[in-house]
Design a protein around this motif. Structure first.
Motif, PDB file in Angstrom:
ATOM      1  N   LEU A   1      41.941  35.034  37.442  1.00 52.21           N
ATOM      2  CA  LEU A   1      40.612  35.632  37.438  1.00 52.21           C
ATOM      3  C   LEU A   1      40.233  36.216  36.085  1.00 52.21           C
ATOM      4  CD1 LEU A   1      40.295  39.009  38.120  1.00 52.21           C
ATOM      5  CD2 LEU A   1      41.361  38.234  40.212  1.00 52.21           C
TER       6      LEU A   1
ATOM      7  N   ARG B   1      40.089  42.492  40.300  1.00 48.68           N
ATOM      8  CA  ARG B   1      38.885  41.655  40.392  1.00 48.68           C
ATOM      9  C   ARG B   1      37.628  42.514  40.219  1.00 48.68           C
ATOM     10  NH1 ARG B   1      39.502  38.790  45.034  1.00 48.68           N
ATOM     11  NH2 ARG B   1      40.238  36.986  43.880  1.00 48.68           N
TER      12      ARG B   1
ATOM     13  N   THR C   1      34.893  42.115  37.280  1.00 48.21           N
ATOM     14  CA  THR C   1      33.510  41.766  37.609  1.00 48.21           C
ATOM     15  C   THR C   1      32.545  42.780  37.005  1.00 48.21           C
ATOM     16  OG1 THR C   1      34.389  40.970  39.710  1.00 48.21           O
ATOM     17  CG2 THR C   1      32.011  41.108  39.553  1.00 48.21           C
TER      18      THR C   1
END
Ligand code: KG4
Ligand code: ZN
Length: 362
Positions: A176, A223, A227
């Motif tokens: 990610l 994550r 983000t």
């Protein structure tokens, strides 16, 4: 001298090795050939089972020939064959175990179907001559567990992950953040440049009495941070990796302490208790340092086999076969032994995710 040829094909390494017990009783690795399929899977960001199985078919004969040549032996000089029969990806297991059965049938040598986890569990006896009992922390892409190793074939699972394996958490974090596969080494490399104090990621289960592990919350927190910050600069990525690694090491230290305490209680007279660390994640220097300090504080010795023998290899499978042969733990009808995608070492403990489970790491 007893010599065993080992074969490992349970995930993405095609491996063969010859190990021996010399006449003076010392273990010896006569050859250890490991062919990694990393390049075949890199484009997919994880191990693709079908590609792995085909690659094992293509490579295995040559890898076995190379292991015999490196040891200066022919098949006829070996005393037995050992092959990983589980847990793992079924396609690869079929390739390795069937090849071993064919060789055993053709040569008349005994075949020992080996549990891959037993290979990891006994490696410290091959590398360091460790005596039973000891504790094993197994941290790889498919497993995160603590085993109480009491003897050949005598294992108790004391702790396990309740969600992701630790290697999986490294691999998913790398993915990610856009870092290359396999994720563990990429995250470790990026973390060297980063600030471990910039993000406060969770320490899952920290302080709880149960001895288990959990890593999925950590991955989710990574994550979220990624983000919120997107697009990420190189510094952001390094800081996230360093903060992630700090959360991992602190969590590990807390979780492992539970089992060290339990071992002390179970073996109050043991003068030199030892914790062995194995699995691909054991290559991580920050994790090794953390465990080193923890063990020193708790009166344990940390035994960390060389990195080449921590990750998947066939020397550990050959060694487990040799130990089983010596202990008289030989399957009666090994040629009929079916590969087992799931195969917990400790059949008596509750089935938890991460125990006896290996699968695609993507
Ligand atoms: O034991 P292994 O070779 O294969 C399995 O049985 O899974 O372990 C591979 C795992 C991968 O998840 C990889 O990212 C992780 O070990 N790994 C690392 C490092 N090197 C490999 N994780 C953290 N730091 C590393 N340096
Ligand atoms: Zn493994």
């Amino acid at each position: 001298m007893t010599r065993v040829l080992g074969i490992e094909t349970s995930c993405d390494e095609t491996a063969a090795s010859v190990v021996a017990r010399t006449d003076d009783g010392a273990p010896a690795i006569l050859s250890n050939v490991v062919l990694s399929q990393i390049e075949e899977h890199a484009a997919f960001g994880g191990v693709v089972p079908e590609i792995a199985a085909r690659a094992h078919v293509e490579a295995l004969d040559g890898v076995i020939a190379a292991a015999l040549a490196e040891a200066g032996l022919t098949l006829h000089d070996t005393d037995a064959l050992a092959a990983t029969a589980g847990p793992g990806l079924i396609g690869g297991l079929i390739v390795g175990l069937t090849t071993a059965k064919a060789i055993a049938a053709a040569t008349g040598k005994p075949l020992l179907p080996i549990n891959h986890l037993e290979g990891h569990a006994l490696t410290a006896r091959l590398t360091d001559g460790l005596d039973f009992p000891y504790l094993l922390l197994l941290v790889s892409g498919g497993h995160t567990q603590i085993l109480h190793v009491q003897g050949v074939g005598r294992y108790g699972r004391w702790a396990s992950t309740i969600d992701d394996a630790l290697g999986e958490a490294f691999d998913k974090t790398a993915k990610l953040l856009g870092l290359p596969y396999p994720g563990g080494p990429s995250v470790e490399k990026a973390a060297f440049q980063g600030d471990p104090a910039r993000f406060t990621f969770p320490r899952p289960l920290k302080g709880e009495a149960r001895p288990d592990f959990s890593f999925s919350g950590l991955k989710t927190a990574v994550r979220r941070a990624a983000t919120e910050l997107a697009p990420l600069s190189e510094d952001d990525v390094a800081d996230i990796c360093a903060s992630f690694q700090r959360a991992v090491t602190e969590t590990l230290a807390d979780r492992v302490t539970r089992s060290l305490e339990r071992f002390r209680k179970a073996h109050p007279k043991h003068a030199h208790p030892a914790l062995v660390v194995a699995g691909g994640v054991a290559a991580n220097a920050a994790i090794r340092n953390t465990l080193e300090t923890l063990c020193a504080n708790e009166g344990f010795t940390l035994v960390a086999p060389p990195v080449k023998l921590c990750g998947d290899n066939a020397a550990m499978i050959a060694w487990a076969g040799l130990e089983r042969l010596e202990a008289g733990l030989v399957e009666e009808d090994a040629l009929a032994f079916a590969p087992r995608p799931r195969w917990p070492l400790d059949a008596g403990s509750d089935p938890l995710y991460g125990a006896g489970k290996r699968g695609a790491k993507a």
